[in-house]
Design an enzyme around this catalytic site. Sequence first.
Site, PDB file in Angstrom:
ATOM      1  N   HIS A   1      -3.848  -3.115  -8.151  1.00 60.62           N
ATOM      2  CA  HIS A   1      -5.078  -3.748  -7.514  1.00 60.62           C
ATOM      3  C   HIS A   1      -6.071  -2.863  -7.349  1.00 60.62           C
ATOM      4  O   HIS A   1      -7.291  -3.171  -7.927  1.00 60.62           O
ATOM      5  CB  HIS A   1      -4.504  -4.479  -6.125  1.00 60.62           C
ATOM      6  CG  HIS A   1      -5.651  -5.354  -5.629  1.00 60.62           C
ATOM      7  ND1 HIS A   1      -6.861  -4.947  -5.040  1.00 60.62           N
ATOM      8  CD2 HIS A   1      -6.053  -6.663  -5.897  1.00 60.62           C
ATOM      9  CE1 HIS A   1      -7.672  -5.703  -4.604  1.00 60.62           C
ATOM     10  NE2 HIS A   1      -6.921  -6.961  -4.895  1.00 60.62           N
TER      11      HIS A   1
ATOM     12  N   TYR B   1       0.919  -1.271   0.072  1.00 65.61           N
ATOM     13  CA  TYR B   1      -0.186  -0.097  -0.140  1.00 65.61           C
ATOM     14  C   TYR B   1       0.799   0.977   0.064  1.00 65.61           C
ATOM     15  O   TYR B   1       1.608   1.279   1.051  1.00 65.61           O
ATOM     16  CB  TYR B   1      -0.901  -0.009   1.375  1.00 65.61           C
ATOM     17  CG  TYR B   1      -1.971  -0.996   1.095  1.00 65.61           C
ATOM     18  CD1 TYR B   1      -3.385  -0.884   0.681  1.00 65.61           C
ATOM     19  CD2 TYR B   1      -1.781  -2.333   1.633  1.00 65.61           C
ATOM     20  CE1 TYR B   1      -4.338  -1.716   0.783  1.00 65.61           C
ATOM     21  CE2 TYR B   1      -2.654  -3.397   1.687  1.00 65.61           C
ATOM     22  CZ  TYR B   1      -3.774  -3.040   1.138  1.00 65.61           C
ATOM     23  OH  TYR B   1      -5.095  -4.054   1.287  1.00 65.61           O
TER      24      TYR B   1
ATOM     25  N   HIS C   1     -17.568  -3.313   1.222  1.00 68.93           N
ATOM     26  CA  HIS C   1     -16.325  -3.547   1.601  1.00 68.93           C
ATOM     27  C   HIS C   1     -16.002  -4.644   2.541  1.00 68.93           C
ATOM     28  O   HIS C   1     -16.689  -4.600   3.346  1.00 68.93           O
ATOM     29  CB  HIS C   1     -15.718  -2.404   1.951  1.00 68.93           C
ATOM     30  CG  HIS C   1     -13.933  -2.267   2.215  1.00 68.93           C
ATOM     31  ND1 HIS C   1     -13.152  -2.332   1.127  1.00 68.93           N
ATOM     32  CD2 HIS C   1     -13.392  -2.518   3.263  1.00 68.93           C
ATOM     33  CE1 HIS C   1     -11.802  -2.618   1.572  1.00 68.93           C
ATOM     34  NE2 HIS C   1     -12.033  -2.691   2.948  1.00 68.93           N
TER      35      HIS C   1
ATOM     36  N   HIS D   1     -12.848  -8.028   3.772  1.00 70.24           N
ATOM     37  CA  HIS D   1     -11.587  -8.328   3.091  1.00 70.24           C
ATOM     38  C   HIS D   1     -11.618  -9.940   2.933  1.00 70.24           C
ATOM     39  O   HIS D   1     -12.637 -10.180   2.456  1.00 70.24           O
ATOM     40  CB  HIS D   1     -10.626  -8.085   4.465  1.00 70.24           C
ATOM     41  CG  HIS D   1      -9.840  -6.638   4.350  1.00 70.24           C
ATOM     42  ND1 HIS D   1      -8.726  -6.380   3.801  1.00 70.24           N
ATOM     43  CD2 HIS D   1     -10.690  -5.319   4.482  1.00 70.24           C
ATOM     44  CE1 HIS D   1      -8.589  -5.002   3.925  1.00 70.24           C
ATOM     45  NE2 HIS D   1      -9.907  -4.442   4.446  1.00 70.24           N
TER      46      HIS D   1
END
Length: 435
Positions: free
Chosen positions: A239, A207, A397, A399
Site C-alpha cells: 500500500h 504495518y 496526510h 486518514h
Amino acid sequence: MAPVALLFLLQFITTFHCTSADLRSEYDHHAVLAEKMRLFWTVDWESETVSFAVEADTTGWVGFGFSSSGQMPGSDVVIGWVKDNKGYLTDRYAEARAVPPIDDQQDYQLTDSKESDGKTLLKFTRKFDTCDPRDKKLEVGPMKIVFAYHSEDPVSPTEVKHHEFRGVKSILLLSSVDIRKANMTGWKTFNMTARNITIPGNKSTTYWCTLLKAPELKSKHHITQFLPNIQEGNEGFVHHMLLYECHGNFTEEEFDEGVDCDSALNLPFLQCRFLYPTIAGLGLGEPGVFYPEHAGFVIGDSDSPKYFVLEMHYDNHRLVQGQKDSSGITLYYTDKLRKYDLGAVAVGSQPNPWFVIPPKQKNWIMEGYCMHQCTESMFKNSGLPEGGINVFAAGPHAHMAGRATWTKHVRNGKELPEIIRDNHFDFNFAVGIIM
C-alpha cells in the site's frame, strides 16, 4: 443525433510486439492499477495532451477513466476492445451505476491496439481540457483513476456486459518528471527493503517494521532521489512505505526480518517512528521523489543517521497465506555535493480524542495553526542558513475520514500562495508528495 455507428472510434490493428518492459521504455510513466491491469502514459506539456496505454489480462473489453469521487456515477470513461483484428474505443460518461452511455463528443483518440497472449492493449490520447462538460479536466495533483474489464467483447457499442472487475486508484498523472532524462553519472544506490518477510494472512492490514543499516560512508554525501522497489507480483499487497532515520544502540539480532509495528515486540523501534523524521515516503501510484538539482539529503556526515526503520503498509484483504515480500525503497546518492542540504518538517494537528465530527454533517473542517513564534524559533535554532527554509515539495496526510487537505502560508499578516492543496484527498495516496 448521429447514428451510433459513427460515435465510436475504429482502427485496424498494426502488428507490433510489445511487452510491459517495452511499454515502460516507450512511456515516461507507469503504474500498476491492479494485479491484472497496468497503465503507461506520457505528458506533452506543449500540446497539453496525454498519451496513454492500458494493458489488461483479458481478451474482452477494458474500461478506464477519471472520477472525482472514485465512484462510477459522474465519471468520465472510455471502454475499448479488440475484435476480429480491429480496435474500438468509445468515449462515455457514467450517469448512474450502469453501462455508461456513449458521449456525443468523442475526445479520446485511439492510436493503436493489440490482443494476444490473453492480453488486450489499447493506446490512445486526449487533451488536458477537451471543452466537453462531460469530460474531467486533467489537473496537476492526484487524480482518481477508475478501471474495469470483462472477459468478453461487447455484442455492440451499446450492448456491453457489466464488468467482472472494477477498481479505483489515485495517481499523479500530470507529472513533469521523467527519470529517464535524469543525469545519474556517478550516482550509487542502496536498497532499504523488507527481508523476505511473510505478509500476515490473518488480517487485512499490516504495518511491518524492519531495522536497517545505512551505507558505511567516510565522507558527506547527498541522497538525490528515491524510488519504489516493489517485488514483482506484490504490487497488489504493498500500500505505502515510510523510511525513518533512527539513532541508538542496537544488537545484531535486531537486524532480522523485523516485526509487526503494532506489536509489543516493536518497542525498540518506537522511538524511530515517533521521535525522528521521515526521510522518504512513497504511496500508491507514486513513481518516486526526485530532488532539485541544487539540493540533497545528507548521509555519511558525523551526525547523519546510521540506521533506518522501514515501515511497510501491506493490504491483504483476501487474507492470502504465505505471501513473501522483500519490497521497499531504493535511494540514490552521490559524493558530488549539491549547494543545499534538505530535510523534512511536519506541520498540522495531531489527532486527539476530542476531534469529534458531529453527526449528519456533509463536511467538517479541522484546523490547526503553527504560530509564527514557534516556527521562527525552531528555524533560528536549527543552524539553517539565514534561519529559514525554501519549500520545494509537500505531502498531505490524513486518514480515512479525510476528504480534502491544504496548508496556507501567512507572513507578517499577509497571506501568501498556498503551499499545498488536495481537494480530492485519498488515503490510498496519502504519502504522495507533490513537487
